[in-house]
Write a protein that holds these residues in place. Structure first.
Motif, PDB file in Angstrom:
ATOM      1  N   SER A 487      -3.220  -8.275   2.781  1.00 14.20           N
ATOM      2  CA  SER A 487      -3.595  -6.901   3.744  1.00 14.20           C
ATOM      3  C   SER A 487      -5.185  -7.214   3.858  1.00 14.20           C
ATOM      4  O   SER A 487      -5.735  -6.654   4.723  1.00 14.20           O
ATOM      5  CB  SER A 487      -3.461  -5.826   2.486  1.00 14.20           C
ATOM      6  OG  SER A 487      -4.135  -5.962   1.246  1.00 14.20           O
ATOM      7  N   HIS A 518       3.273  -5.178   5.119  1.00 15.72           N
ATOM      8  CA  HIS A 518       2.229  -4.414   4.555  1.00 15.72           C
ATOM      9  C   HIS A 518       2.029  -3.066   4.968  1.00 15.72           C
ATOM     10  O   HIS A 518       1.014  -2.267   4.812  1.00 15.72           O
ATOM     11  CB  HIS A 518       0.853  -5.427   4.968  1.00 15.72           C
ATOM     12  CG  HIS A 518       0.894  -6.556   4.271  1.00 15.72           C
ATOM     13  ND1 HIS A 518       0.676  -6.822   3.220  1.00 15.72           N
ATOM     14  CD2 HIS A 518       0.852  -7.763   4.829  1.00 15.72           C
ATOM     15  CE1 HIS A 518       0.573  -8.158   2.766  1.00 15.72           C
ATOM     16  NE2 HIS A 518       0.701  -8.759   3.764  1.00 15.72           N
ATOM     17  N   LYS A 521       0.817  -0.474   2.242  1.00  9.18           N
ATOM     18  CA  LYS A 521      -0.307  -0.493   1.888  1.00  9.18           C
ATOM     19  C   LYS A 521      -1.323   0.828   2.415  1.00  9.18           C
ATOM     20  O   LYS A 521      -1.561   0.560   3.466  1.00  9.18           O
ATOM     21  CB  LYS A 521      -1.287  -1.846   1.968  1.00  9.18           C
ATOM     22  CG  LYS A 521      -0.541  -2.929   1.719  1.00  9.18           C
ATOM     23  CD  LYS A 521      -0.603  -3.081   0.202  1.00  9.18           C
ATOM     24  CE  LYS A 521       0.177  -4.449  -0.253  1.00  9.18           C
ATOM     25  NZ  LYS A 521       1.260  -4.886   0.260  1.00  9.18           N
ATOM     26  N   LEU A 524      -4.786   0.156   4.357  1.00  7.68           N
ATOM     27  CA  LEU A 524      -4.654  -0.530   5.591  1.00  7.68           C
ATOM     28  C   LEU A 524      -3.987   0.325   6.435  1.00  7.68           C
ATOM     29  O   LEU A 524      -4.670   0.537   7.597  1.00  7.68           O
ATOM     30  CB  LEU A 524      -3.450  -1.777   5.282  1.00  7.68           C
ATOM     31  CG  LEU A 524      -3.724  -2.738   6.493  1.00  7.68           C
ATOM     32  CD1 LEU A 524      -4.951  -3.232   6.674  1.00  7.68           C
ATOM     33  CD2 LEU A 524      -2.435  -3.746   6.277  1.00  7.68           C
TER      34      LEU A 524
END
Length: 670
Positions: A487, A518, A521, A524
């Motif tokens: 990430s 990802h 996340k 992010l």
């Protein structure tokens, strides 16, 4: 006060540059004393002497059995779009994310262990060998004892199979029966006991059985490396163990016996005891071998506290090597450099002298040698001094293909890329990467952790220092054929796009985020949404942003698959804003309803922007409902929104009455 400090700093830098620029001349200042003037003269004479041997030209060339495969492999370069070779046996199960890669790797290793256990336990089913050339490691190994009688052959069998306790028991039985054991077998037994610290190795048949019965290996991260949980149970040297007992029972002890004992003590933490045994060996008028000195040099920093005392111990050992005429090898110098890393301010100058001594003796440094020198140079030094030494090392190594000669060789490339990242030197990072691609130097990145660490630092440096087009080109070249970005790497791409004003590429980066696993996340995803919603762009870009926002919405809605993501005011506001700017008013209205269902309060600016879009689209009823929604949240902006709606929209009498009531209610919210 500042001027003298700067003057001292300049003097240190000039001294470092002098040492580096006079690398070849420094051997005359050696203090170790392994080579004499006569030996140097003889070496120079050998260099200019004409060869006297007769050259015999063979009638035919003898090729290895894999020469054709090696020639074919040399014609093929790496395909950046392909996954690593180890995963090409089953394309359906090829990992596409870091978590899948870890699961696949553990499953693959578990399968190998199960197959190895079955083959070794049932060798009768694997008597035929069809492999050409023959591959010994794929054939069944003898893991069970065949000789039960008390004999030296049975002892050798137990030593060969690494049965430590069984070998000790057999040795004791031979002594009780009055049977003498040859010194060669005794050497092998001591080596075995000292290597495994008087315990059976962890990868014996019983441990393999437990690994297979378990669902998967437990993996633990220790100091940045992935190791098996069994490695946590580190053995320590116990006084009067079987190694010392057998050693004391020997009527005669030679250097090999002392060597096994000393190396075992150093390996398993009995450092002071190792020096005591070395003193006993000298009292027995025996000469040590190079392995003993290498072990004692490694133990030198453990027995002294002060830096100069540690170096004095090392220097004394080196002088004893010279007196006993024991020639050093590569590992000797690497142990010196490794020990110097714990000698503080003494390390920098002595490390350069050590490299010069290696050159004088004709011993080529390995990658571990340069790794230790780099570590010494980076400790407490200025960026300029570190960069100077690093430049010299990389110039020396440029275009060289290495073979592994020291376990620490594998640490060079990861450390070199770390230095490049710390110095923010992209040009030097390209040199390090070019060296990695020479020959089979890539093998020094021995596991997936080192791969991700090396390429992660390299890619983060690219994002910081290089143009975005180059960054994306390297991203396509490296991922996922060489490593799986984490990430932080993907966040670096987002920051690089923002720096180069190329936010129109954000939807493409979102596809990579989703593909690489990802999208769970939260930080992010919110960073991506914030960048897309920060500014207004062209209609085409806003349309792509809206489609990307809807994809993110679908991901967040799948709570069962992504429990780490949840709706928050920032993500709701960003997605609603992106949909409004793309003219997707119905989807934006659905997002506004999510504020209610998730007990979130929309911002005043979002509601005002929503009202402006309703006016441009002529959505009078939705504008009224928007004001009602604001009143539901008891927002102070309700009165302002109601006034704007009354002034800007063509309303019915019923709608005007409703808005007038909302305007009055909104004033009470302020």
């Amino acid at each position: 006060m500042a001027a003298p400090c700067r003057q001292v700093g300049h003097q240190i830098q000039r001294k470092s540059r002098f040492l580096l620029n006079n690398f070849e001349q420094l051997w005359s200042h050696r203090t170790f004393g392994w080579t004499s003037a006569l030996q140097q003269q003889a070496a120079n004479t050998c260099k200019v002497a004409e060869p006297t041997e007769t050259i015999v030209i063979p009638k035919k060339k003898t090729w290895s059995k894999v020469a054709v495969l090696e020639a074919l492999a040399a014609t093929v370069s790496r395909d950046p779009t392909a996954h690593p070779y180890q995963f090409q046996d089953d394309p359906y199960l090829t990992p596409r994310t870091a978590s899948e890669f870890r699961l696949y790797s553990l499953s693959q290793e578990s399968g190998r262990s199960a197959a190895k256990y079955f083959v070794n336990s049932n060798p009768k089913f694997f008597t035929k060998d069809f492999a050409e050339p023959h591959i010994p490691c794929l054939m069944p190994e003898t893991v069970s004892l065949c000789l039960e009688e008390t004999s030296e052959e049975a002892l050798k069998e137990r030593i060969k199979l690494r049965k430590v306790k069984a070998a000790v028991d057999m040795y004791d039985q031979l002594l009780q029966a009055g049977t003498s054991v040859t010194m060669e077998t005794t050497h092998d037994l001591l080596d075995l006991i000292c290597l495994y610290c008087d315990q059976d190795p962890v990868d014996d048949q019983e441990t393999q059985t437990e690994d297979i019965e378990g669902a998967a290996e437990e993996v633990t991260k220790i100091k940045g490396r992935v190791r098996r949980a069994t490695d946590l149970l580190r053995s320590t040297w116990k006084e009067n163990n079987n190694a010392e007992r057998i050693f004391n029972l020997l009527p005669e002890r030679d250097t090999r016996c002392y060597s096994a004992l000393i190396r075992g003590m150093v390996k398993h933490g009995a450092f002071a005891r190792a020096f005591s045994v070395y003193t006993d060996m000298l009292n027995d008028r025996l000469t040590a071998d190079v392995h003993i000195f290498n072990a004692l040099i490694s133990a030198a920093p453990e027995i002294k506290d002060k830096y100069h005392e540690r170096w004095d111990v090392i220097t004394d050992l080196l002088k004893q090597m010279s007196q006993q005429k024991v020639p050093p090898n590569l590992l000797t110098f690497n142990r010196i450099l490794k020990a110097l890393r714990r000698c503080g301010s003494l390390a920098r100058a002595h490390s350069l002298y050590t490299l010069s001594e290696m050159k004088a003796l004709g011993i080529a440094p390995s990658l571990a040698s340069y790794y230790h020198v780099m570590s010494i140079a980076c400790h407490g030094a200025s960026s300029q001094a570190t960069n100077d030494i690093f430049q010299v090392i990389m110039t020396t190594l440029e275009g060289t293909s290495f073979t592994c000669q020291d376990p620490d060789d594998s640490l060079f490339f990861v450390s070199a890329m770390r230095i490049c990242f710390d110095l923010k030197d992209l040009q030097m990072a390209f040199k390090v990467h070019s060296l990695l691609e020479v020959g089979e130097n890539w093998r020094f990145l021995r596991d997936s952790y080192q791969h991700n660490l090396y390429y992660g630092r390299f890619f983060n440096l690219l994002c910081l220092m290089e143009h975005i087009d180059t960054v994306l080109e390297w991203h396509r070249r490296l991922s996922p054929s060489l490593y799986y970005p984490n990430s932080q790497n993907l966040s670096s791409i987002l920051q690089a796009l923002d720096t180069d004003c190329r936010l129109d590429l954000l939807p493409a980066v979102w596809k990579d985020i989703y593909t690489l696993g990802h999208d769970n996340k939260a930080d992010l995803v919110e960073e991506l949404l914030a960048l897309m919603a920060r500014d207004t762009h062209s209609p085409e870009v806003q349309e792509s942003f809206a489609e990307c926002a809807l994809d993110v919405k679908n991901v967040i809605d799948r709570v069962g698959r992504r429990p780490s993501l949840e709706w928050n005011p920032a993500s709701l506001s960003h997605i609603t804003t992106l949909l409004l700017r793309a003219g997707k008013i119905q989807q934006a209205w659905e997002m506004l309803q999510l504020f209610k269902s998730n007990n979130r309060v929309p911002a005043q600016g979002l509601l005002e922007e929503f009202l402006s879009v309703c006016h441009s689209k002529g959505s009078t009823q939705m504008a009224v409902e928007l004001v009602q929604t604001s009143a539901t949240f008891c927002l102070s902006a309700t009165s302002t929104l109601a006034k704007r709606t009354l002034a800007e929209f063509d309303l019915t009498e019923e709608q005007r009455a409703t808005l007038s009531d909302l305007e009055s209610a909104g004033e009470s919210f302020e």
